[in-house]
Write a protein that holds these residues in place. Sequence first.
Motif, PDB file in Angstrom:
ATOM      1  N   CYS A 224      15.804  29.855  -0.097  1.00 38.80           N
ATOM      2  CA  CYS A 224      15.022  30.602   0.911  1.00 38.80           C
ATOM      3  C   CYS A 224      15.666  31.720   1.183  1.00 38.80           C
ATOM      4  O   CYS A 224      17.005  31.631   1.718  1.00 38.80           O
ATOM      5  CB  CYS A 224      14.864  29.647   2.187  1.00 38.80           C
ATOM      6  SG  CYS A 224      13.796  30.458   3.310  1.00 38.80           S
TER       7      CYS A 224
ATOM      8  N   THR B  55       4.906  33.425   3.457  1.00 40.69           N
ATOM      9  CA  THR B  55       5.173  33.096   4.778  1.00 40.69           C
ATOM     10  C   THR B  55       4.572  33.883   6.008  1.00 40.69           C
ATOM     11  O   THR B  55       4.225  33.240   7.074  1.00 40.69           O
ATOM     12  CB  THR B  55       6.561  32.797   5.328  1.00 40.69           C
ATOM     13  OG1 THR B  55       7.418  34.113   5.023  1.00 40.69           O
ATOM     14  CG2 THR B  55       7.170  31.545   4.256  1.00 40.69           C
TER      15      THR B  55
ATOM     16  N   SER C  87      13.023  29.761  15.525  1.00 40.34           N
ATOM     17  CA  SER C  87      12.692  28.593  14.333  1.00 40.34           C
ATOM     18  C   SER C  87      13.373  28.615  13.172  1.00 40.34           C
ATOM     19  O   SER C  87      13.552  27.579  12.357  1.00 40.34           O
ATOM     20  CB  SER C  87      11.155  29.216  13.756  1.00 40.34           C
ATOM     21  OG  SER C  87      11.213  30.384  13.193  1.00 40.34           O
TER      22      SER C  87
ATOM     23  N   GLN D  46       9.197  31.491   9.243  1.00 39.12           N
ATOM     24  CA  GLN D  46       8.396  30.297   9.039  1.00 39.12           C
ATOM     25  C   GLN D  46       9.018  29.895   7.607  1.00 39.12           C
ATOM     26  O   GLN D  46       8.703  28.714   7.292  1.00 39.12           O
ATOM     27  CB  GLN D  46       6.996  30.669   8.912  1.00 39.12           C
ATOM     28  CG  GLN D  46       6.248  31.278  10.113  1.00 39.12           C
ATOM     29  CD  GLN D  46       6.588  29.956  11.271  1.00 39.12           C
ATOM     30  OE1 GLN D  46       6.352  28.782  11.174  1.00 39.12           O
ATOM     31  NE2 GLN D  46       7.247  30.400  12.561  1.00 39.12           N
TER      32      GLN D  46
ATOM     33  N   GLU E  17      15.281  38.480  10.881  1.00 34.49           N
ATOM     34  CA  GLU E  17      14.551  37.280  10.912  1.00 34.49           C
ATOM     35  C   GLU E  17      15.306  36.143  11.572  1.00 34.49           C
ATOM     36  O   GLU E  17      14.788  35.329  12.362  1.00 34.49           O
ATOM     37  CB  GLU E  17      13.893  37.004   9.671  1.00 34.49           C
ATOM     38  CG  GLU E  17      13.231  35.525   9.453  1.00 34.49           C
ATOM     39  CD  GLU E  17      12.761  35.405   8.113  1.00 34.49           C
ATOM     40  OE1 GLU E  17      11.946  34.645   7.944  1.00 34.49           O
ATOM     41  OE2 GLU E  17      13.478  35.842   7.154  1.00 34.49           O
TER      42      GLU E  17
ATOM     43  N   SER F 299       4.755  35.382   9.160  1.00 25.82           N
ATOM     44  CA  SER F 299       5.601  35.343  10.201  1.00 25.82           C
ATOM     45  C   SER F 299       7.021  35.418   9.952  1.00 25.82           C
ATOM     46  O   SER F 299       7.428  34.086   9.295  1.00 25.82           O
ATOM     47  CB  SER F 299       5.051  34.375  11.317  1.00 25.82           C
ATOM     48  OG  SER F 299       3.715  34.823  11.629  1.00 25.82           O
TER      49      SER F 299
ATOM     50  N   GLU G   7      15.155  34.721  15.203  1.00 21.40           N
ATOM     51  CA  GLU G   7      13.576  33.938  15.629  1.00 21.40           C
ATOM     52  C   GLU G   7      14.533  32.318  15.741  1.00 21.40           C
ATOM     53  O   GLU G   7      15.289  31.948  14.904  1.00 21.40           O
ATOM     54  CB  GLU G   7      12.787  33.839  14.564  1.00 21.40           C
ATOM     55  CG  GLU G   7      12.201  35.034  14.013  1.00 21.40           C
ATOM     56  CD  GLU G   7      11.315  35.716  15.314  1.00 21.40           C
ATOM     57  OE1 GLU G   7      10.749  34.766  16.087  1.00 21.40           O
ATOM     58  OE2 GLU G   7      11.149  36.766  15.390  1.00 21.40           O
TER      59      GLU G   7
ATOM     60  N   SER H 191      11.464  26.760   7.509  1.00 24.07           N
ATOM     61  CA  SER H 191      10.962  25.651   7.746  1.00 24.07           C
ATOM     62  C   SER H 191      10.008  25.099   6.621  1.00 24.07           C
ATOM     63  O   SER H 191      10.092  23.812   6.562  1.00 24.07           O
ATOM     64  CB  SER H 191      10.000  25.757   9.040  1.00 24.07           C
ATOM     65  OG  SER H 191      10.751  25.932  10.147  1.00 24.07           O
ATOM     66  N   VAL H 192       9.244  25.859   5.953  1.00 19.97           N
ATOM     67  CA  VAL H 192       8.563  25.245   4.597  1.00 19.97           C
ATOM     68  C   VAL H 192       9.567  24.905   3.635  1.00 19.97           C
ATOM     69  O   VAL H 192       9.420  23.950   3.082  1.00 19.97           O
ATOM     70  CB  VAL H 192       7.822  26.513   4.264  1.00 19.97           C
ATOM     71  CG1 VAL H 192       7.254  26.196   2.960  1.00 19.97           C
ATOM     72  CG2 VAL H 192       6.409  26.782   5.117  1.00 19.97           C
TER      73      VAL H 192
END
Length: 140
Positions: free
Chosen positions: A54, A25, A65, A30, A60, A27, A63, A33-34
Amino acid sequence: MNLRKIDNDLEGHPTPRLNFVDVATGSLGQGLSVACGMAYVGKYYDKASYRTYCLIGDGESAEGSIWEALSFAGIKKLNNLVAIFDINRLGQSEPTAFQHEMDIYRTRLQSFGFNALVVDGHDVEALCKVSLEGGNCRRQ
């Protein structure tokens, strides 16, 4: 002795050359989201029984996201998504905001509809006990 060396499987970020890693991934933030996309396709298009896992670091998890992906997962009822937070209280340059306050992480995840469980990640038996697939965990 090869940890974090460029030609090692554990060079830093997981890499797709490992058969159980589908995405490198890059960054922070991310990957979830994947994973949500994979879980969504598995549930609603492929009608498949697989789960998508995940691994997320607590640094992290700062973040935005990550929280957007958790919101999406809750709205779409992705019960085939397993988000594993590794809480070691260490960020890139300082301790994380919530450090070892597990109740904060649990409450946040529950607010998105997750069945949030706190487990000592060093305790293999405890990990097996909460396995979402029920008893499929065994020592190798």
